[in-house]
Design a protein around this motif. Structure first.
Motif, PDB file in Angstrom:
ATOM      1  N   ALA A  12      46.796 -21.363 -46.525  1.00 50.61           N
ATOM      2  CA  ALA A  12      47.544 -20.882 -47.550  1.00 50.61           C
ATOM      3  C   ALA A  12      47.850 -21.896 -48.360  1.00 50.61           C
ATOM      4  CB  ALA A  12      48.841 -20.391 -46.560  1.00 50.61           C
ATOM      5  N   ASP A  13      48.274 -22.512 -48.387  1.00 49.43           N
ATOM      6  CA  ASP A  13      48.172 -23.645 -49.560  1.00 49.43           C
ATOM      7  C   ASP A  13      46.736 -24.019 -50.053  1.00 49.43           C
ATOM      8  OD1 ASP A  13      50.331 -24.521 -47.738  1.00 49.43           O
ATOM      9  OD2 ASP A  13      49.951 -26.022 -46.703  1.00 49.43           O
ATOM     10  N   ARG A  14      46.196 -24.122 -49.665  1.00 53.21           N
ATOM     11  CA  ARG A  14      44.779 -23.693 -51.150  1.00 53.21           C
ATOM     12  C   ARG A  14      44.658 -23.051 -51.987  1.00 53.21           C
ATOM     13  NH1 ARG A  14      43.119 -28.746 -52.235  1.00 53.21           N
ATOM     14  NH2 ARG A  14      42.402 -29.797 -51.045  1.00 53.21           N
ATOM     15  N   LEU A  15      45.645 -21.319 -51.526  1.00 56.27           N
ATOM     16  CA  LEU A  15      45.470 -20.454 -52.912  1.00 56.27           C
ATOM     17  C   LEU A  15      45.859 -20.914 -54.010  1.00 56.27           C
ATOM     18  CD1 LEU A  15      47.652 -17.679 -50.749  1.00 56.27           C
ATOM     19  CD2 LEU A  15      44.736 -18.298 -51.024  1.00 56.27           C
ATOM     20  N   ALA A  16      46.883 -21.548 -54.393  1.00 54.96           N
ATOM     21  CA  ALA A  16      46.870 -21.791 -55.698  1.00 54.96           C
ATOM     22  C   ALA A  16      45.905 -23.018 -56.658  1.00 54.96           C
ATOM     23  CB  ALA A  16      48.302 -22.639 -55.880  1.00 54.96           C
ATOM     24  N   ASP A  17      45.598 -23.843 -55.400  1.00 55.68           N
ATOM     25  CA  ASP A  17      44.094 -24.560 -56.048  1.00 55.68           C
ATOM     26  C   ASP A  17      42.859 -23.708 -56.253  1.00 55.68           C
ATOM     27  OD1 ASP A  17      45.423 -26.615 -54.568  1.00 55.68           O
ATOM     28  OD2 ASP A  17      44.796 -27.153 -53.497  1.00 55.68           O
ATOM     29  N   GLY A  88      40.719 -33.263 -50.082  1.00 52.11           N
ATOM     30  CA  GLY A  88      41.173 -33.374 -50.797  1.00 52.11           C
ATOM     31  C   GLY A  88      41.783 -33.037 -52.239  1.00 52.11           C
ATOM     32  N   ASP A  89      41.601 -33.972 -52.748  1.00 51.76           N
ATOM     33  CA  ASP A  89      41.832 -33.309 -54.767  1.00 51.76           C
ATOM     34  C   ASP A  89      40.047 -33.131 -55.353  1.00 51.76           C
ATOM     35  OD1 ASP A  89      44.475 -33.190 -54.646  1.00 51.76           O
ATOM     36  OD2 ASP A  89      44.904 -35.702 -55.008  1.00 51.76           O
ATOM     37  N   ARG A  90      39.402 -33.526 -54.833  1.00 46.29           N
ATOM     38  CA  ARG A  90      37.863 -32.953 -54.739  1.00 46.29           C
ATOM     39  C   ARG A  90      37.559 -31.720 -54.451  1.00 46.29           C
ATOM     40  NH1 ARG A  90      34.560 -38.345 -54.787  1.00 46.29           N
ATOM     41  NH2 ARG A  90      35.888 -39.801 -55.865  1.00 46.29           N
ATOM     42  N   ALA A  91      36.962 -30.766 -55.083  1.00 42.96           N
ATOM     43  CA  ALA A  91      36.400 -29.326 -54.890  1.00 42.96           C
ATOM     44  C   ALA A  91      34.357 -29.450 -54.979  1.00 42.96           C
ATOM     45  CB  ALA A  91      37.189 -28.211 -55.057  1.00 42.96           C
ATOM     46  N   PHE A  92      33.721 -29.179 -54.463  1.00 40.77           N
ATOM     47  CA  PHE A  92      32.330 -28.820 -55.330  1.00 40.77           C
ATOM     48  C   PHE A  92      32.397 -27.233 -55.474  1.00 40.77           C
ATOM     49  CE2 PHE A  92      28.302 -28.743 -54.525  1.00 40.77           C
ATOM     50  CZ  PHE A  92      27.582 -29.726 -55.178  1.00 40.77           C
ATOM     51  N   VAL A  93      31.790 -26.869 -56.096  1.00 39.70           N
ATOM     52  CA  VAL A  93      31.859 -25.282 -56.422  1.00 39.70           C
ATOM     53  C   VAL A  93      30.347 -25.095 -57.186  1.00 39.70           C
ATOM     54  CG1 VAL A  93      33.546 -23.290 -58.052  1.00 39.70           C
ATOM     55  CG2 VAL A  93      34.178 -25.950 -57.046  1.00 39.70           C
ATOM     56  N   GLU A  94      29.996 -24.054 -56.232  1.00 42.28           N
ATOM     57  CA  GLU A  94      28.621 -23.055 -56.728  1.00 42.28           C
ATOM     58  C   GLU A  94      29.070 -21.837 -57.415  1.00 42.28           C
ATOM     59  OE1 GLU A  94      24.338 -21.819 -54.905  1.00 42.28           O
ATOM     60  OE2 GLU A  94      26.257 -23.349 -53.919  1.00 42.28           O
ATOM     61  N   ARG A 122      41.097 -32.813 -59.039  1.00 40.97           N
ATOM     62  CA  ARG A 122      42.733 -33.085 -59.636  1.00 40.97           C
ATOM     63  C   ARG A 122      43.046 -34.022 -59.971  1.00 40.97           C
ATOM     64  NH1 ARG A 122      46.610 -29.434 -55.877  1.00 40.97           N
ATOM     65  NH2 ARG A 122      45.872 -31.069 -54.386  1.00 40.97           N
ATOM     66  N   ARG A 123      43.536 -33.949 -61.390  1.00 45.92           N
ATOM     67  CA  ARG A 123      44.307 -35.418 -61.223  1.00 45.92           C
ATOM     68  C   ARG A 123      45.424 -35.603 -62.157  1.00 45.92           C
ATOM     69  NH1 ARG A 123      38.599 -38.266 -65.142  1.00 45.92           N
ATOM     70  NH2 ARG A 123      37.249 -37.692 -63.420  1.00 45.92           N
ATOM     71  N   ALA A 124      46.250 -35.837 -62.076  1.00 45.96           N
ATOM     72  CA  ALA A 124      47.804 -35.940 -62.780  1.00 45.96           C
ATOM     73  C   ALA A 124      48.305 -34.508 -62.123  1.00 45.96           C
ATOM     74  CB  ALA A 124      47.957 -36.333 -64.006  1.00 45.96           C
ATOM     75  N   GLY A 125      47.796 -33.936 -61.042  1.00 48.02           N
ATOM     76  CA  GLY A 125      48.227 -32.629 -61.008  1.00 48.02           C
ATOM     77  C   GLY A 125      47.715 -31.327 -61.387  1.00 48.02           C
ATOM     78  N   GLU A 130      34.754 -32.278 -63.211  1.00 51.28           N
ATOM     79  CA  GLU A 130      34.131 -33.584 -63.367  1.00 51.28           C
ATOM     80  C   GLU A 130      32.619 -33.542 -63.800  1.00 51.28           C
ATOM     81  OE1 GLU A 130      34.049 -37.410 -60.588  1.00 51.28           O
ATOM     82  OE2 GLU A 130      36.073 -36.205 -60.272  1.00 51.28           O
ATOM     83  N   ARG A 131      31.945 -32.496 -63.027  1.00 49.04           N
ATOM     84  CA  ARG A 131      31.102 -33.132 -63.749  1.00 49.04           C
ATOM     85  C   ARG A 131      29.606 -30.933 -63.419  1.00 49.04           C
ATOM     86  NH1 ARG A 131      25.623 -36.200 -60.873  1.00 49.04           N
ATOM     87  NH2 ARG A 131      24.019 -35.051 -61.591  1.00 49.04           N
ATOM     88  N   ARG A 132      29.269 -30.853 -64.495  1.00 51.74           N
ATOM     89  CA  ARG A 132      28.408 -29.986 -64.462  1.00 51.74           C
ATOM     90  C   ARG A 132      27.294 -29.872 -64.329  1.00 51.74           C
ATOM     91  NH1 ARG A 132      30.724 -24.025 -66.437  1.00 51.74           N
ATOM     92  NH2 ARG A 132      31.471 -24.296 -64.471  1.00 51.74           N
ATOM     93  N   ASP A 133      26.228 -29.228 -63.198  1.00 55.20           N
ATOM     94  CA  ASP A 133      24.679 -28.557 -63.175  1.00 55.20           C
ATOM     95  C   ASP A 133      24.811 -27.417 -63.305  1.00 55.20           C
ATOM     96  OD1 ASP A 133      23.431 -31.580 -63.007  1.00 55.20           O
ATOM     97  OD2 ASP A 133      25.126 -31.879 -61.641  1.00 55.20           O
ATOM     98  N   ALA A 134      23.402 -27.122 -63.757  1.00 54.02           N
ATOM     99  CA  ALA A 134      23.382 -25.258 -63.952  1.00 54.02           C
ATOM    100  C   ALA A 134      21.379 -26.246 -63.564  1.00 54.02           C
ATOM    101  CB  ALA A 134      23.089 -25.255 -65.280  1.00 54.02           C
ATOM    102  N   VAL A 135      21.743 -24.913 -62.323  1.00 53.90           N
ATOM    103  CA  VAL A 135      20.105 -24.287 -61.708  1.00 53.90           C
ATOM    104  C   VAL A 135      20.004 -22.631 -61.974  1.00 53.90           C
ATOM    105  CG1 VAL A 135      19.123 -23.919 -59.391  1.00 53.90           C
ATOM    106  CG2 VAL A 135      21.427 -25.802 -59.585  1.00 53.90           C
TER     107      VAL A 135
END
Length: 208
Positions: A12-17, A88-94, A122-125, A130-135
């Protein structure tokens, strides 16, 4: 995603993220709308990006996109729902995307299925890319004004230079005066596996 990363925060705490990161992914519409200033807000200042015609700083990519928009190649993206792994304050997204391209001078287009693999932090809220690759998963030519409008494409020569997954898009980019050099990640390739492995390693380094 091939790996799972435990996250100590309740779902539930990740909904906003999740919503914030989803907004980053769908924010690619600002590229199609040529809203360059808003597009820049998707990225951290030191973000990098690699797609077929560009590799380097994300903000230099935006300037390159601005120049490309003045040429004969028009593009539009349809963005799917992202798959997100948190630590934490990182996410890997596909994220799945469909790229439609139309070369207005040649009267020929292409449809290409792409996946964006993003490191988001997430930096400073604030969450940003931070990095994007295309497949590149698969793709082919389309003919907006009928097959008669298509140029005489040397399919064999094109196949020798580019994988079939993105050969059509590479042809249109090159026909717009932009060089396409090197090889780029396609589905299940070694390059894709390296991006996934490095991305999950980066995620595991989070102190969250």
């Amino acid at each position: 995603m091939p790996e799972n990363h435990p996250d100590s925060r309740p779902a539930a705490d990740r909904l906003a993220d999740r919503q914030a990161i989803s907004d980053l992914m769908t924010g690619w519409i600002h590229r199609d709308r040529q809203d360059w200033d808003t597009l820049a807000t998707l990225f951290h200042e030191d973000a990098t990006l690699r797609v077929m015609w560009f590799s380097g700083r994300a903000h230099d990519f935006i300037e390159g996109s601005r120049r490309m928009a003045e040429g004969p190649l028009r593009t539009k993206h349809f963005i799917g729902n992202p798959t997100i792994a948190f630590a934490g304050d990182r996410a890997f997204v596909e994220t799945n995307a469909i790229l439609l391209a139309d070369h207005t001078e040649l009267g020929i287009g292409a449809t290409v299925h792409v996946r964006f693999l993003d490191r988001v932090s997430r930096r400073a809220g604030t969450w940003r890319i931070e990095r994007r690759d295309a497949v590149y998963d698969l793709g082919g030519f389309t003919y907006p004004f009928g097959p008669a409008a298509a140029p005489d494409i040397d399919a064999d020569a094109l196949r020798e230079r580019h994988p079939r997954e993105y050969a059509s898009l590479a042809y249109l980019i090159e026909s717009s005066g932009i060089a396409v050099t090197g090889t780029f990640p396609i589905r299940f390739s070694e390059q894709e596996r390296a991006i996934l492995s490095e991305g999950h390693a980066w995620l595991a380094q989070s102190g969250g």
